[in-house]
Design a protein around this motif. Structure first.
Motif, PDB file in Angstrom:
ATOM      1  N   UNK A  81       0.775  -1.361  -0.022  1.00 17.28           N
ATOM      2  CA  UNK A  81       0.120  -0.031  -0.084  1.00 17.28           C
ATOM      3  C   UNK A  81       0.719   1.431   0.133  1.00 17.28           C
ATOM      4  N   UNK A  82       2.036   1.295   0.757  1.00 18.47           N
ATOM      5  CA  UNK A  82       2.955   2.323   0.910  1.00 18.47           C
ATOM      6  C   UNK A  82       3.486   2.672  -0.414  1.00 18.47           C
ATOM      7  N   UNK A  83       3.807   1.654  -1.218  1.00 17.88           N
ATOM      8  CA  UNK A  83       4.497   1.673  -2.381  1.00 17.88           C
ATOM      9  C   UNK A  83       3.829   2.102  -3.651  1.00 17.88           C
ATOM     10  N   UNK A  84       2.279   1.941  -3.515  1.00 15.80           N
ATOM     11  CA  UNK A  84       1.496   2.588  -4.635  1.00 15.80           C
ATOM     12  C   UNK A  84       1.136   4.186  -4.062  1.00 15.80           C
ATOM     13  N   UNK A  85       0.852   4.101  -2.690  1.00 19.07           N
ATOM     14  CA  UNK A  85       0.692   5.604  -2.188  1.00 19.07           C
ATOM     15  C   UNK A  85       1.557   6.521  -2.713  1.00 19.07           C
ATOM     16  N   UNK A  86       3.023   5.936  -2.747  1.00 17.00           N
ATOM     17  CA  UNK A  86       4.046   6.881  -2.968  1.00 17.00           C
ATOM     18  C   UNK A  86       4.118   7.376  -4.299  1.00 17.00           C
ATOM     19  N   UNK A  87       3.326   6.647  -5.151  1.00 16.54           N
ATOM     20  CA  UNK A  87       3.138   7.150  -6.510  1.00 16.54           C
ATOM     21  C   UNK A  87       1.868   7.977  -6.535  1.00 16.54           C
ATOM     22  N   UNK A  88       0.860   7.806  -5.929  1.00 20.55           N
ATOM     23  CA  UNK A  88      -0.411   8.731  -5.901  1.00 20.55           C
ATOM     24  C   UNK A  88       0.033   9.840  -5.155  1.00 20.55           C
ATOM     25  N   UNK A  89       0.570   9.933  -4.277  1.00 20.04           N
ATOM     26  CA  UNK A  89       0.730  11.187  -3.044  1.00 20.04           C
ATOM     27  C   UNK A  89       1.863  11.934  -3.546  1.00 20.04           C
ATOM     28  N   UNK A  90       2.769  11.039  -4.277  1.00 18.22           N
ATOM     29  CA  UNK A  90       4.354  11.993  -4.471  1.00 18.22           C
ATOM     30  C   UNK A  90       4.489  11.941  -5.924  1.00 18.22           C
TER      31      UNK A  90
END
Length: 204
Positions: A110-119
């Protein structure tokens, strides 16, 4: 681990040494990438603090009527929508830190994909929106319609320095997270199963 001709550990015939070596390598990779990721998160928070100060300082000034001599001197331009989204890029950091102690694959994914969407995604939008302004500044540095810091330094240059740093933070962060997920994921096959497959093939 005993020597080749020394006493053998109970419960093994000594043929699983490759599996033990693979497990040991995974632990080493996990420890190394955890360290790198935590160091990267420290740099990320440093950049976040700067953007939080800009965005929340603007909110405090415009919405709550608070006055700051420093913000008044800097005279920063109004925040773009992508800046508000990037301010949430602490979310993947929190999730990843939660996943690290017990090597939890799902939260780290989840953190991996969140890194893309929020960063990464907000930075891509910001880069696209600021690029015409950069071209306009290069063509005519004396233009009065280009936002500046303290009426002197062009803000678009500051943004592109920010993009350079932010993209590296997110790309390396996703790289480390990917390898941690790979190291923590259970093996698809065990040595016992591989031996069974070899035996079945020989019997056929």
């Amino acid at each position: 681990m005993s020597s080749r001709f020394g006493p053998r550990a109970a419960g093994t015939d000594g043929n699983d040494f490759k599996h033990r070596q693979r497990v040991a390598a995974q632990y080493q990779i996990s420890a190394s990438y955890k360290f790198y990721l935590k160091a990267l998160f420290g740099l990320h928070f440093t950049v976040l603090l700067g953007l939080w100060a800009k965005v929340f300082g603007e909110i405090a000034t415009t919405q709550f009527g608070l006055k700051s001599a420093l913000l008044k001197r800097l005279d920063l331009p109004t925040a773009y929508p992508w800046e508000y989204v990037w301010c949430l890029s602490f979310v993947p950091i929190v999730i990843a830190l939660y996943a690290m102690p017990k090597n939890k694959v799902k939260p780290m994914t989840i953190a991996y994909y969140s890194q893309f969407f929020f960063g990464v995604l907000p930075c891509c939008i910001g880069l696209g929106s600021q690029f015409p302004e950069l071209i306009a500044y290069i063509q005519d540095p004396s233009r009065a319609d280009i936002p500046t810091v303290r009426d002197s330094f062009p803000m678009v240059v500051v943004w592109f320095i920010f993009f350079l740093i932010a993209f590296q933070l997110h790309i390396f962060g996703m790289f480390f997270q990917y390898h941690l997920i790979e190291a923590w994921s259970p093996a698809t096959s065990t040595p016992a199963k591989e031996d069974e497959k070899k035996t079945d093939k020989k019997s056929d």
